[in-house]
Design a protein around this motif. Structure first.
Motif, PDB file in Angstrom:
ATOM      1  N   PHE A 123       0.827  -1.205   0.000  1.00  0.00           N
ATOM      2  CA  PHE A 123       0.000   0.000   0.000  1.00  0.00           C
ATOM      3  C   PHE A 123       0.867   1.262   0.000  1.00  0.00           C
ATOM      4  O   PHE A 123       0.554   2.250  -0.684  1.00  0.00           O
ATOM      5  N   LEU A 124       1.957   1.240   0.773  1.00  0.00           N
ATOM      6  CA  LEU A 124       2.867   2.387   0.781  1.00  0.00           C
ATOM      7  C   LEU A 124       3.534   2.571  -0.585  1.00  0.00           C
ATOM      8  O   LEU A 124       3.726   3.707  -1.056  1.00  0.00           O
ATOM      9  N   THR A 125       3.879   1.462  -1.221  1.00  0.00           N
ATOM     10  CA  THR A 125       4.499   1.547  -2.548  1.00  0.00           C
ATOM     11  C   THR A 125       3.531   2.106  -3.581  1.00  0.00           C
ATOM     12  O   THR A 125       3.901   2.951  -4.414  1.00  0.00           O
ATOM     13  N   VAL A 126       2.288   1.650  -3.523  1.00  0.00           N
ATOM     14  CA  VAL A 126       1.275   2.174  -4.447  1.00  0.00           C
ATOM     15  C   VAL A 126       1.050   3.660  -4.195  1.00  0.00           C
ATOM     16  O   VAL A 126       0.813   4.441  -5.130  1.00  0.00           O
ATOM     17  N   GLY A 127       1.144   4.088  -2.924  1.00  0.00           N
ATOM     18  CA  GLY A 127       1.006   5.508  -2.620  1.00  0.00           C
ATOM     19  C   GLY A 127       2.076   6.352  -3.299  1.00  0.00           C
ATOM     20  O   GLY A 127       1.815   7.491  -3.712  1.00  0.00           O
ATOM     21  N   ARG A 128       3.288   5.800  -3.451  1.00  0.00           N
ATOM     22  CA  ARG A 128       4.345   6.535  -4.145  1.00  0.00           C
ATOM     23  C   ARG A 128       4.015   6.731  -5.620  1.00  0.00           C
ATOM     24  O   ARG A 128       4.408   7.748  -6.214  1.00  0.00           O
ATOM     25  N   PHE A 129       3.310   5.783  -6.191  1.00  0.00           N
ATOM     26  CA  PHE A 129       2.878   5.938  -7.589  1.00  0.00           C
ATOM     27  C   PHE A 129       1.941   7.137  -7.750  1.00  0.00           C
ATOM     28  O   PHE A 129       1.958   7.809  -8.782  1.00  0.00           O
ATOM     29  N   PHE A 130       1.103   7.397  -6.742  1.00  0.00           N
ATOM     30  CA  PHE A 130       0.164   8.520  -6.831  1.00  0.00           C
ATOM     31  C   PHE A 130       0.827   9.853  -6.490  1.00  0.00           C
ATOM     32  O   PHE A 130       0.427  10.903  -6.997  1.00  0.00           O
ATOM     33  N   ILE A 131       1.830   9.836  -5.617  1.00  0.00           N
ATOM     34  CA  ILE A 131       2.485  11.079  -5.224  1.00  0.00           C
ATOM     35  C   ILE A 131       3.422  11.586  -6.322  1.00  0.00           C
ATOM     36  O   ILE A 131       3.558  12.807  -6.529  1.00  0.00           O
ATOM     37  N   SER A 132       4.041  10.687  -7.052  1.00  0.00           N
ATOM     38  CA  SER A 132       5.064  11.077  -8.033  1.00  0.00           C
ATOM     39  C   SER A 132       4.560  12.040  -9.103  1.00  0.00           C
ATOM     40  O   SER A 132       5.238  13.036  -9.399  1.00  0.00           O
ATOM     41  N   PRO A 133       3.397  11.823  -9.734  1.00  0.00           N
ATOM     42  CA  PRO A 133       2.947  12.805 -10.738  1.00  0.00           C
ATOM     43  C   PRO A 133       2.716  14.201 -10.173  1.00  0.00           C
ATOM     44  O   PRO A 133       3.040  15.205 -10.825  1.00  0.00           O
ATOM     45  N   TYR A 134       2.159  14.264  -8.950  1.00  0.00           N
ATOM     46  CA  TYR A 134       1.944  15.583  -8.335  1.00  0.00           C
ATOM     47  C   TYR A 134       3.273  16.248  -8.005  1.00  0.00           C
ATOM     48  O   TYR A 134       3.409  17.481  -8.117  1.00  0.00           O
ATOM     49  N   LEU A 135       4.260  15.454  -7.627  1.00  0.00           N
ATOM     50  CA  LEU A 135       5.590  15.988  -7.368  1.00  0.00           C
ATOM     51  C   LEU A 135       6.188  16.588  -8.640  1.00  0.00           C
ATOM     52  O   LEU A 135       6.762  17.692  -8.615  1.00  0.00           O
ATOM     53  N   GLY A 136       6.056  15.903  -9.744  1.00  0.00           N
ATOM     54  CA  GLY A 136       6.548  16.451 -11.012  1.00  0.00           C
ATOM     55  C   GLY A 136       5.827  17.727 -11.411  1.00  0.00           C
ATOM     56  O   GLY A 136       6.436  18.653 -11.970  1.00  0.00           O
ATOM     57  N   TYR A 137       4.517  17.787 -11.115  1.00  0.00           N
ATOM     58  CA  TYR A 137       3.749  18.992 -11.433  1.00  0.00           C
ATOM     59  C   TYR A 137       4.239  20.185 -10.611  1.00  0.00           C
ATOM     60  O   TYR A 137       4.319  21.321 -11.109  1.00  0.00           O
ATOM     61  N   MET A 138       4.575  19.955  -9.345  1.00  0.00           N
ATOM     62  CA  MET A 138       5.095  21.032  -8.508  1.00  0.00           C
ATOM     63  C   MET A 138       6.448  21.547  -9.023  1.00  0.00           C
ATOM     64  O   MET A 138       6.738  22.750  -8.958  1.00  0.00           O
ATOM     65  N   VAL A 139       7.262  20.648  -9.559  1.00  0.00           N
ATOM     66  CA  VAL A 139       8.541  21.079 -10.128  1.00  0.00           C
ATOM     67  C   VAL A 139       8.310  21.936 -11.366  1.00  0.00           C
ATOM     68  O   VAL A 139       8.964  22.978 -11.563  1.00  0.00           O
ATOM     69  N   LEU A 140       7.371  21.527 -12.211  1.00  0.00           N
ATOM     70  CA  LEU A 140       7.081  22.307 -13.419  1.00  0.00           C
ATOM     71  C   LEU A 140       6.523  23.691 -13.072  1.00  0.00           C
ATOM     72  O   LEU A 140       6.759  24.656 -13.806  1.00  0.00           O
ATOM     73  N   GLN A 141       5.799  23.778 -11.951  1.00  0.00           N
ATOM     74  CA  GLN A 141       5.283  25.068 -11.503  1.00  0.00           C
ATOM     75  C   GLN A 141       6.329  25.865 -10.709  1.00  0.00           C
ATOM     76  O   GLN A 141       6.019  26.970 -10.222  1.00  0.00           O
ATOM     77  N   GLU A 142       7.526  25.270 -10.573  1.00  0.00           N
ATOM     78  CA  GLU A 142       8.653  25.893  -9.858  1.00  0.00           C
ATOM     79  C   GLU A 142       8.316  26.187  -8.393  1.00  0.00           C
ATOM     80  O   GLU A 142       8.808  27.165  -7.812  1.00  0.00           O
ATOM     81  N   LYS A 143       7.516  25.323  -7.810  1.00  0.00           N
ATOM     82  CA  LYS A 143       7.238  25.383  -6.372  1.00  0.00           C
ATOM     83  C   LYS A 143       8.140  24.350  -5.693  1.00  0.00           C
ATOM     84  O   LYS A 143       7.715  23.275  -5.287  1.00  0.00           O
ATOM     85  N   PHE A 144       9.411  24.701  -5.577  1.00  0.00           N
ATOM     86  CA  PHE A 144      10.414  23.732  -5.168  1.00  0.00           C
ATOM     87  C   PHE A 144      10.350  23.397  -3.679  1.00  0.00           C
ATOM     88  O   PHE A 144      10.814  22.315  -3.286  1.00  0.00           O
ATOM     89  N   VAL A 145       9.791  24.276  -2.870  1.00  0.00           N
ATOM     90  CA  VAL A 145       9.666  23.956  -1.442  1.00  0.00           C
ATOM     91  C   VAL A 145       8.680  22.811  -1.255  1.00  0.00           C
ATOM     92  O   VAL A 145       8.947  21.843  -0.512  1.00  0.00           O
ATOM     93  N   ILE A 146       7.532  22.901  -1.916  1.00  0.00           N
ATOM     94  CA  ILE A 146       6.545  21.810  -1.832  1.00  0.00           C
ATOM     95  C   ILE A 146       7.114  20.545  -2.472  1.00  0.00           C
ATOM     96  O   ILE A 146       6.909  19.430  -1.966  1.00  0.00           O
ATOM     97  N   ALA A 147       7.854  20.724  -3.569  1.00  0.00           N
ATOM     98  CA  ALA A 147       8.445  19.562  -4.247  1.00  0.00           C
ATOM     99  C   ALA A 147       9.444  18.847  -3.335  1.00  0.00           C
ATOM    100  O   ALA A 147       9.478  17.607  -3.286  1.00  0.00           O
ATOM    101  N   CYS A 148      10.236  19.617  -2.601  1.00  0.00           N
ATOM    102  CA  CYS A 148      11.187  18.995  -1.671  1.00  0.00           C
ATOM    103  C   CYS A 148      10.473  18.251  -0.552  1.00  0.00           C
ATOM    104  O   CYS A 148      10.898  17.162  -0.130  1.00  0.00           O
ATOM    105  N   GLY A 149       9.381  18.830  -0.057  1.00  0.00           N
ATOM    106  CA  GLY A 149       8.608  18.159   0.992  1.00  0.00           C
ATOM    107  C   GLY A 149       7.999  16.847   0.499  1.00  0.00           C
ATOM    108  O   GLY A 149       8.039  15.826   1.209  1.00  0.00           O
ATOM    109  N   LEU A 150       7.439  16.850  -0.713  1.00  0.00           N
ATOM    110  CA  LEU A 150       6.867  15.622  -1.270  1.00  0.00           C
ATOM    111  C   LEU A 150       7.946  14.585  -1.551  1.00  0.00           C
ATOM    112  O   LEU A 150       7.733  13.381  -1.347  1.00  0.00           O
ATOM    113  N   PHE A 151       9.112  15.059  -1.996  1.00  0.00           N
ATOM    114  CA  PHE A 151      10.190  14.118  -2.251  1.00  0.00           C
ATOM    115  C   PHE A 151      10.685  13.484  -0.952  1.00  0.00           C
ATOM    116  O   PHE A 151      11.015  12.285  -0.911  1.00  0.00           O
ATOM    117  N   LEU A 152      10.734  14.279   0.110  1.00  0.00           N
ATOM    118  CA  LEU A 152      11.108  13.736   1.413  1.00  0.00           C
ATOM    119  C   LEU A 152      10.078  12.716   1.888  1.00  0.00           C
ATOM    120  O   LEU A 152      10.427  11.674   2.460  1.00  0.00           O
TER     121      LEU A 152
END
Length: 297
Positions: free
Chosen positions: A109-138
């Motif tokens: 279940f935790l692994t599947v959760g990473r599949f859902f978080i990853s696209p949103y993390l990429g979207y935050m990088v494209l929007q140049e919201k790097f603080v949120i991106a770092c938090g999601l990556f952590l």
């Protein structure tokens, strides 16, 4: 009329047959169904319908022809039934020999959760919201450590599916971050191409291994039934090192705009190390078999 061997259906036949020079008498079509044996057709005049012993109207040629057709139909019917029974027997035997595992575990279940978080993390990088991106990556890094700890130390939480999903989730995260960071010009294009080429090859190889190791009968339903494991992935040492180096590169690159060290020489050094470990692990996968076929239990 229904009997113990099957059922008899009587229907009026469309044509009439002349019995003598002065009268016409209609016929009826009798169809006898005998389960799993044969289907028998016969045409009987109405005036002989209730007299079973009166079949003098059938000459020897018609009788022999009818018996030949009946035997031919019986042979083909029995052959098709034997083939269907053989297929059912193979499916049942394959189902008995395959061991099912519990795929509904906490690490999965935790692994599947990473599949859902990853696209949103990429979207935050494209929007140049790097603080949120770092938090999601952590957060994704913590879930990666947590599911590995639970699978190793908690009883009944490890699974073959988890050993496949965990590296696949890492590759999915690395792919999305590489593309998004390249889009904002934080990672060179050549490095992204090298990383994605290796990951695409590994994913396609995984699909092929699943199909090759799947015992017959090979169907798409059984192919996507992940409770039936057929092979386990065994990553090499260089592959583990390469995954950690790539995650270190992505972590440092995501934090570069936040802590203002974009184009630092240390990042350039990480580019070189990442390209070296990626090429080495790619070659290692090309020359070795990174999986083990599971035996039937």
């Amino acid at each position: 009329m229904i009997s113990g061997n099957g059922c008899r259906i009587i229907a009026t036949f469309s044509r009439s047959t002349r019995l003598d020079s002065t009268s016409y008498k209609p016929h009826r079509l009798i169809v006898n169904f005998f389960p799993y044996k044969y289907i028998h057709f016969s045409s009987i005049p109405l005036h002989q319908l209730h007299y079973p012993n009166r079949f003098s109207w059938l000459d020897s040629h018609q009788s022999s022809s009818q018996n030949f057709n009946t035997r031919k139909f019986c042979h083909s019917s029995n052959k098709s039934n034997e083939q269907s029974l053989k297929i059912d027997k193979e499916e049942k035997s394959s189902g008995k020999n395959e061991a099912k595992e519990n795929i509904y575990t906490i690490p999965n279940f935790l692994t599947v959760g990473r599949f859902f978080i990853s696209p949103y993390l990429g979207y935050m990088v494209l929007q140049e919201k790097f603080v949120i991106a770092c938090g999601l990556f952590l957060l994704t890094s913590l879930t990666d450590l947590l599911d590995g700890y639970i699978a190793r130390n908690w009883k009944g939480q490890s699974s073959i599916l988890g050993s496949v999903l965990d590296p696949l989730a890492d590759k999915f995260l690395v792919t999305i971050l590489c593309v998004s960071l390249t889009a904002v010009q934080l990672i060179p294009f050549w490095l992204m191409t090298l990383i994605l080429s290796r990951d695409v090859y590994l994913v396609l190889s995984g699909f092929r291994v699943r199909w090759v190791t799947l015992p017959p009968p090979k169907t798409f339903k059984r192919y996507f039934d992940f409770s039936h494991p057929t092979a386990s992935v065994q990553p090499s040492l260089i592959s583990k090192v390469n995954t950690n180096v790539q995650l270190l590169l992505l972590t440092a690159t995501c934090g570069a705009p936040v802590f203002d060290y974009v184009n630092h020489p240390g990042l350039h050094f990480l580019w070189g190390v990442t390209s070296l470990t990626t090429s080495w692990s790619f070659y290692d996968y090309l020359t070795k078999v990174p999986y083990t076929v599971l035996k039937k239990s």
